[in-house]
Scaffold this motif. Sequence first.
Motif, short mmCIF file in Angstrom:
data_model
loop_
_atom_site.label_atom_id
_atom_site.label_comp_id
_atom_site.label_asym_id
_atom_site.label_seq_id
_atom_site.Cartn_x
_atom_site.Cartn_y
_atom_site.Cartn_z
N ASP A 118 -10.47 3.13 0.02
CA ASP A 118 -10.13 1.83 0.28
C ASP A 118 -10.34 1.29 1.61
O ASP A 118 -8.97 1.56 1.94
N GLY A 121 -10.68 -3.44 4.03
CA GLY A 121 -9.78 -4.85 3.24
C GLY A 121 -9.81 -6.02 4.28
O GLY A 121 -8.72 -6.50 4.63
N PRO A 122 -10.67 -7.18 4.98
CA PRO A 122 -11.13 -7.96 5.50
C PRO A 122 -11.32 -9.05 4.80
O PRO A 122 -11.29 -9.27 3.67
N ASN A 123 -10.69 -10.38 5.11
CA ASN A 123 -10.49 -11.29 5.00
C ASN A 123 -11.46 -12.15 4.86
O ASN A 123 -11.93 -12.76 5.70
N HIS A 132 -7.46 -5.26 11.25
CA HIS A 132 -8.10 -4.89 10.27
C HIS A 132 -8.58 -3.62 11.44
O HIS A 132 -9.41 -2.70 10.54
N HIS A 158 -13.60 -3.16 0.08
CA HIS A 158 -12.19 -3.82 -0.69
C HIS A 158 -11.92 -5.83 -0.12
O HIS A 158 -11.18 -5.50 0.99
N GLY A 160 -10.91 -9.28 1.01
CA GLY A 160 -9.99 -10.52 0.08
C GLY A 160 -10.95 -11.65 0.11
O GLY A 160 -11.21 -12.41 1.17
N TYR A 323 -2.04 -9.94 -5.79
CA TYR A 323 -2.69 -9.55 -5.24
C TYR A 323 -2.84 -7.98 -6.10
O TYR A 323 -3.41 -6.82 -5.85
N ASP A 327 -5.24 -5.20 -7.55
CA ASP A 327 -5.96 -4.08 -7.02
C ASP A 327 -5.38 -3.15 -8.51
O ASP A 327 -6.65 -2.06 -8.73
N TYR A 345 -6.36 5.13 0.27
CA TYR A 345 -6.08 3.13 0.42
C TYR A 345 -6.15 2.98 2.24
O TYR A 345 -4.41 3.86 2.65
N THR A 347 -4.01 1.07 4.56
CA THR A 347 -3.38 -0.11 4.68
C THR A 347 -2.16 -0.19 5.50
O THR A 347 -1.85 0.61 6.46
N GLN A 351 2.42 -2.45 3.19
CA GLN A 351 2.42 -1.85 2.19
C GLN A 351 3.07 -0.77 1.81
O GLN A 351 2.14 -0.53 0.40
N PHE A 355 2.51 -0.56 -2.71
CA PHE A 355 0.94 0.71 -2.78
C PHE A 355 1.73 1.08 -4.05
O PHE A 355 1.66 2.17 -5.02
#
Length: 592
Positions: A118, A121-123, A132, A158, A160, A323, A327, A345, A347, A351, A355
């Motif tokens: 994963d 993870g851009p929004n 990112h 994934h 956002g 969030y 997940d 994952y 990130t 975070q 997680f």
Amino acid sequence: MQKILDLISEEVKKAFEEAGYDAELGRVTLSNRPDLCEYQCNGAMAGAKKYHKAPLMIAQEVAEKLQESEVLSEVSAVAPGFLNMKVKEVFVRDYLRDMSNAEKFGFQTPESKKIIIDYGGPNVAKPLHVGHLRSGIIGESIKRICRYAGHEVIGDIHLGDWGLQMGLIITELQKRQPDLIYFDDSYEGEYPQEAPFTISELEEIYPTASAKSKEDEAYKADAMEATYKLQSGVRGYRALWDHIIAVSVADLKKNYANLNVEFDLWKGESDVHDIIPGMVEEMKKGGYAYESDGALVVDVKEETDTKEVPPCMILKSDGASLYNTTDLATIMDRMANFHPDEMIYLTDKRQDLYFEQVFRCARKTKLVNEDTELVHIGFGTMNGKDGKPFKTREGGVMRLENLIREINEEMIRKIQENAQTKGYEIDMEQAGETAKIVGLAAIKYGDLSNQASKDYIFDMDRFTSFEGDTGPYILYTIVRIKSILAKYEEQGGELTDTVIQEATNVSEKSLMLELAKYNTMMETACEEIAPHKICAYIYDLANAFNHFYHETKILTEEDGQKKAGWIALLALAKDVLETCIDLLGFSAPERM
Ligand code: ARG
């Protein structure tokens, strides 16, 4: 193929045994005094206590047994009890010949697993920024490494695409264009194919809306309402959302393609919306989820915790998901559809705790199997030269596109400069193409050569340099080798007719020993999911090659067999380097 250290260790273990000692003492490591020897064994020191004997005596006895070795050329026992060793030229030669013929240079892949990564993870609707970048770069490399190790890997972006930001955009659109058909609740027809905005408009709308919502409570309430309407399936809102996704994803695809980053799945938070109620029900039924201050939570603290691990929140007091919820539902969805053995994952390391909570919650509520591995790789921040998170010169958030443009411009300058000092003409169009390839290597290597969890300083000048521990230096080395191989062919040589020969000097042997480390390095890089180990290795390998190159007149060598041997060695070095940079996610140009 066996790793070279294991082969040498076997030889030394045998000698320990013959001398009457425990074979396990014979484990060999790389020398930490390369000026004295190539490999060393410290087993005599460890054996001294057990055998009540001076370590030096043990070492001497073992060294005696190794005098006739077919693997080792020099073995000496030195105080207080080290065994210093060099390997036979012919042994290294044979090892490299086997490597050249073996698949993946003889790297033994571990047992295959199914892994979902994963990353990215851009929004949606927010421009990609350098934050990112790391997730994309590191994730892509890890995906390639895991595939190379023989695992079945699925990369998921994934997106956002389901939170308040969608409601904000819709609200701002409604303020600007209240007459849009999407806002007409009585409308029952088909919605237009064409989106009512472009990507640039979208990228301006979001920050505007976000800023307004921070100042204006009523505006924020509207955005939350819009988010709610979207999530509960109001037709017009869904249709607008589809447009936002389509416009945004098209742009993201373009950006990621420029970065050589590819995803197998373009799923997002929105994809699990429908399975959330069922999941929540199960968590309640299982007795895991309970109400606390109106919110629904699952306790995830453990007795052995040394830090406070707060409960994992499943639903907010207004019943909205967050969030965490998406997940967790995504984990459930992945288990049902893909049955992975592991999920990784990528990130920002801020975070980490998040997680930890999500993973514990997934385990406790049995969303995953007992042996499903859940791994979070938290990376550090990319900082500017001032040590603070990387910004534009004006102090704004640096957009990825602009960063890439700046690197490319700098790269073109360096390529011109290099051509000038070497005194040859360059074609500007070609220089532009080359700059793109080399620029990407500069960015990726600059990032990946650091251990992921560490912060690093993005130093444009250093990253783009042709010298030092940089991407361009590695590419320059590859290009140099390619050019020698091409010239060899121009002279009438056949690459396929060449065979690696015994080393005839120190720099050649060093290069050979560096190549021989490949399997050991790759095993560690895979086990530890550590691209930086590959970077460190290719830097050493490039240095070893350049050393050899500066000391050896390869193409003018008269002895045909010797020359062909060198060419074969170079071809292997090139193949290894190219395999490694591919695992890092970049490639080499034809010329530089
Ligand atoms: N969209 C998130 C962000 O920009 C990153 C998503 C990371 N992946 C995940 N499964 N939570 O911060």
